[in-house]
Design a protein around this motif. Structure first.
Motif, PDB file in Angstrom:
ATOM      1  N   MET A 288       3.150   2.249   7.029  1.00  9.26           N
ATOM      2  CA  MET A 288       3.025   0.837   7.345  1.00  9.26           C
ATOM      3  C   MET A 288       1.704   0.261   6.887  1.00  9.26           C
ATOM      4  N   SER A 289       0.804   1.083   6.455  1.00  7.87           N
ATOM      5  CA  SER A 289      -0.505   0.582   6.079  1.00  7.87           C
ATOM      6  C   SER A 289      -0.458  -0.268   4.812  1.00  7.87           C
TER       7      SER A 289
ATOM      8  N   VAL B  82      16.467 -15.759   1.919  1.00  4.66           N
ATOM      9  CA  VAL B  82      15.510 -14.812   1.359  1.00  4.66           C
ATOM     10  C   VAL B  82      15.481 -13.545   2.198  1.00  4.66           C
ATOM     11  N   TYR B  83      15.520 -13.684   3.513  1.00  4.32           N
ATOM     12  CA  TYR B  83      15.427 -12.544   4.404  1.00  4.32           C
ATOM     13  C   TYR B  83      16.772 -11.874   4.655  1.00  4.32           C
ATOM     14  N   GLN B  84      17.864 -12.506   4.265  1.00  6.31           N
ATOM     15  CA  GLN B  84      19.169 -11.876   4.430  1.00  6.31           C
ATOM     16  C   GLN B  84      19.339 -10.692   3.486  1.00  6.31           C
ATOM     17  N   ASN B  85      18.603 -10.674   2.394  1.00  5.52           N
ATOM     18  CA  ASN B  85      18.707  -9.590   1.430  1.00  5.52           C
ATOM     19  C   ASN B  85      17.865  -8.383   1.803  1.00  5.52           C
ATOM     20  N   THR B  86      17.090  -8.467   2.860  1.00  3.67           N
ATOM     21  CA  THR B  86      16.263  -7.347   3.281  1.00  3.67           C
ATOM     22  C   THR B  86      17.004  -6.529   4.336  1.00  3.67           C
TER      23      THR B  86
ATOM     24  N   GLU C  40      13.139  -3.374   7.054  1.00  2.12           N
ATOM     25  CA  GLU C  40      12.097  -4.167   6.394  1.00  2.12           C
ATOM     26  C   GLU C  40      11.757  -5.405   7.223  1.00  2.12           C
ATOM     27  N   ARG C  41      12.772  -6.047   7.813  1.00  2.00           N
ATOM     28  CA  ARG C  41      12.502  -7.208   8.679  1.00  2.00           C
ATOM     29  C   ARG C  41      11.699  -6.789   9.902  1.00  2.00           C
ATOM     30  N   LEU C  42      11.955  -5.584  10.428  1.00  3.36           N
ATOM     31  CA  LEU C  42      11.187  -5.078  11.553  1.00  3.36           C
ATOM     32  C   LEU C  42       9.735  -4.842  11.152  1.00  3.36           C
TER      33      LEU C  42
ATOM     34  N   ILE D  20       8.095  -6.436   8.801  1.00  3.44           N
ATOM     35  CA  ILE D  20       7.497  -7.768   8.668  1.00  3.44           C
ATOM     36  C   ILE D  20       7.131  -8.311  10.047  1.00  3.44           C
ATOM     37  N   HIS D  21       8.042  -8.166  10.999  1.00  8.95           N
ATOM     38  CA  HIS D  21       7.800  -8.629  12.370  1.00  8.95           C
ATOM     39  C   HIS D  21       6.598  -7.921  12.987  1.00  8.95           C
ATOM     40  N   GLN D  22       6.520  -6.607  12.810  1.00  5.40           N
ATOM     41  CA  GLN D  22       5.399  -5.853  13.366  1.00  5.40           C
ATOM     42  C   GLN D  22       4.085  -6.287  12.732  1.00  5.40           C
ATOM     43  N   TYR D  23       4.086  -6.507  11.439  1.00  2.00           N
ATOM     44  CA  TYR D  23       2.857  -6.939  10.769  1.00  2.00           C
ATOM     45  C   TYR D  23       2.410  -8.314  11.254  1.00  2.00           C
TER      46      TYR D  23
END
Length: 71
Positions: free
Chosen positions: A1-2, A29-33, A37-39, A41-44
């Motif tokens: 995750m770094s 845009v986010y439906q293709n992830t 990967e969405r998780l 992004i959320h954590q970041y």
């Protein structure tokens, strides 16, 4: 995750009003992830918003919660 900070960026000054059709296109845009990967992004974004290290998140304070039985 770094490697996440290299991929994503949180701009707190940005705001853009959109109408409904523009918002639908933005979400595609986010439906293709993948959900993983969405998780990430959320954590970041949470780590940036709340100011903690992504690789060493704070632990939950479990002394705050209580378990009680209901009558």
């Amino acid at each position: 995750m770094s490697d996440s900070p290299k991929k994503f960026r949180l701009d707190r000054t940005a705001f853009e009003a959109r109408n409904a059709s523009e918002q639908v296109n933005y979400g595609k845009v986010y439906q293709n992830t993948t959900w993983q990967e969405r998780l990430r992004i959320h954590q970041y974004l949470n780590s940036i918003a709340y100011g903690y290290d992504l690789d060493n998140p704070p632990r939950m304070d479990k002394t705050f919660f209580q378990i009680k039985t209901r009558k």
